[in-house]
Design an enzyme around this catalytic site. Structure first.
Site, PDB file in Angstrom:
ATOM      1  N   ARG A  16       5.314 -15.091   5.031  1.00  0.00           N
ATOM      2  CA  ARG A  16       4.941 -14.586   3.712  1.00  0.00           C
ATOM      3  C   ARG A  16       4.827 -13.061   3.730  1.00  0.00           C
ATOM      4  O   ARG A  16       5.692 -12.356   3.242  1.00  0.00           O
ATOM      5  CB  ARG A  16       3.604 -15.223   3.273  1.00  0.00           C
ATOM      6  CG  ARG A  16       3.326 -15.118   1.761  1.00  0.00           C
ATOM      7  CD  ARG A  16       2.869 -13.765   1.275  1.00  0.00           C
ATOM      8  NE  ARG A  16       1.643 -13.291   1.910  1.00  0.00           N
ATOM      9  CZ  ARG A  16       1.113 -12.095   1.702  1.00  0.00           C
ATOM     10  NH1 ARG A  16       1.711 -11.230   0.891  1.00  0.00           N
ATOM     11  NH2 ARG A  16       0.017 -11.710   2.330  1.00  0.00           N
ATOM     12  N   ASP A  17       3.792 -12.539   4.350  1.00  0.00           N
ATOM     13  CA  ASP A  17       3.566 -11.097   4.373  1.00  0.00           C
ATOM     14  C   ASP A  17       4.720 -10.371   5.065  1.00  0.00           C
ATOM     15  O   ASP A  17       5.106  -9.274   4.674  1.00  0.00           O
ATOM     16  CB  ASP A  17       2.246 -10.812   5.099  1.00  0.00           C
ATOM     17  CG  ASP A  17       1.703  -9.414   4.827  1.00  0.00           C
ATOM     18  OD1 ASP A  17       2.225  -8.750   3.920  1.00  0.00           O
ATOM     19  OD2 ASP A  17       0.760  -8.998   5.516  1.00  0.00           O
ATOM     20  N   CYS A 241       4.032  -2.569   3.513  1.00  0.00           N
ATOM     21  CA  CYS A 241       3.379  -2.603   2.205  1.00  0.00           C
ATOM     22  C   CYS A 241       4.173  -1.742   1.238  1.00  0.00           C
ATOM     23  O   CYS A 241       4.343  -0.553   1.473  1.00  0.00           O
ATOM     24  CB  CYS A 241       1.945  -2.099   2.305  1.00  0.00           C
ATOM     25  SG  CYS A 241       1.127  -2.037   0.697  1.00  0.00           S
ATOM     26  N   ASN A 250       3.228  -5.410  10.058  1.00  0.00           N
ATOM     27  CA  ASN A 250       2.043  -5.981  10.687  1.00  0.00           C
ATOM     28  C   ASN A 250       2.208  -5.896  12.205  1.00  0.00           C
ATOM     29  O   ASN A 250       3.317  -5.819  12.718  1.00  0.00           O
ATOM     30  CB  ASN A 250       1.921  -7.462  10.312  1.00  0.00           C
ATOM     31  CG  ASN A 250       1.796  -7.683   8.836  1.00  0.00           C
ATOM     32  OD1 ASN A 250       0.723  -7.592   8.280  1.00  0.00           O
ATOM     33  ND2 ASN A 250       2.916  -7.984   8.180  1.00  0.00           N
TER      34      ASN A 250
END
Length: 303
Positions: A16-17, A241, A250
């Site tokens: 997801r992220d 982001c 991440n």
């Protein structure tokens, strides 16, 4: 030396992220295979989907199909991001085990990211939180920019404490303290985590670190010293982001697992299988992964 936790839960956020900001479309089939490979690697929690408007996050438009077709491993929590009741209903229909709501410790970031104040964002989540509880789903709260903001710079400790209290009062089972732009360093990380732990159960606080300045592993170690035992990471260091200029992905799961296993901390994760998952998804994206440990282990295999 502080006593470190004996076991750590890693929340794998790559599907997801990690993938949400990829410009090239990643097929539903590839996402399903990625989640299945991560399940087989032994993760206790995988962030697999996001039920947000496809207009804003086109990469997540296949979330329902992914949730429908993954092979669910007994004991693994499959999470979905749900910004509103429409998202919650979709997550419920897709049989998510946990829904994730997200706020910010930075007023400026909240306005830029979700076009409302922190207080307004929490009020929007009240019906989602109530619905999650009514339906027996786990509720996780994520607090972005807890260590610094691309728009306002420093984020006061009291701002973090305030949002932790608000998330706690909504009934969150777990709260993520996120370094969205990767600016924190070890001492600051400890101060923020200690502040959060005064408002919420330490064993249900998670660290979510980005590696923009190469400090993510140091920040994880600093968090372990405080007693934090849940961390988020993304296979091959996928992610970033869109609202934070220059923010890299991440922290890579392979690097975190390598660190934790080296410290004698149990994760329940098979590192070789994580390396396989990283090689698979980076093959789909047509580039090399960002994990130092993953790349080193892959090179060692290749001989």
């Amino acid at each position: 030396m502080n006593t470190l936790p004996k076991t750590v839960k890693i929340v794998e956020v790559g599907p997801r992220d990690g993938l949400q900001n990829e410009k090239e479309n990643v097929s539903a089939e590839a996402k399903i295979q990625l989640v299945d490979m991560l399940s087989a690697a032994g993760f206790a929690n995988i962030e697999a989907a996001s039920f947000v408007s496809p207009k804003w996050v086109p990469q997540m438009a296949t979330s329902r199909e992914v949730m429908d077709k993954i092979t669910r491993r007994a004991g693994t929590i499959y999470s979905a991001l749900t910004p509103n009741m429409q998202g919650f209903e979709a997550a419920l229909a897709a049989k998510a085990d946990e829904v994730v709501i997200f706020g910010s410790a930075s007023e400026a970031f909240s306005q830029k990211n979700i076009n409302c104040s922190i207080a307004e964002s929490i009020a929007r989540f009240e019906p989602v939180a109530a619905a999650a509880k009514a339906n027996g789903l786990r509720l996780r709260g994520s607090i972005s920019c807890s260590f610094g903001c691309p728009y306002q710079g420093e984020v006061p400790l009291e701002s973090v404490a305030d949002v932790v209290r608000r998330m706690r009062d909504l009934g969150c089972d777990e709260i993520d303290i996120a370094d969205t732009i990767g600016v924190s360093t070890a001492r600051k990380t400890q101060a923020v985590m200690e502040t959060a732990a005064r408002e919420f159960h330490l064993d249900r606080i998670a660290g979510h670190f980005h590696d923009t300045y190469g400090q993510a592993l140091a920040n994880i170690y600093a968090s372990l010293e405080v007693g934090v035992s849940i961390f988020h990471s993304s296979v091959s260091g996928l992610g970033g982001c869109p609202y934070a200029k220059g923010a890299t992905g991440n922290v890579a799961t392979e690097d975190v697992v390598y660190l934790l296993h080296g410290l004698g901390i149990e994760t329940g994760i098979d590192l070789d299988k994580v390396v396989d998952a990283g090689l698979f998804i980076m093959g789909q994206l047509g580039r090399k992964g960002n994990s130092r440990a993953g790349n080193a282990l892959a090179a060692k295999r290749a001989g």
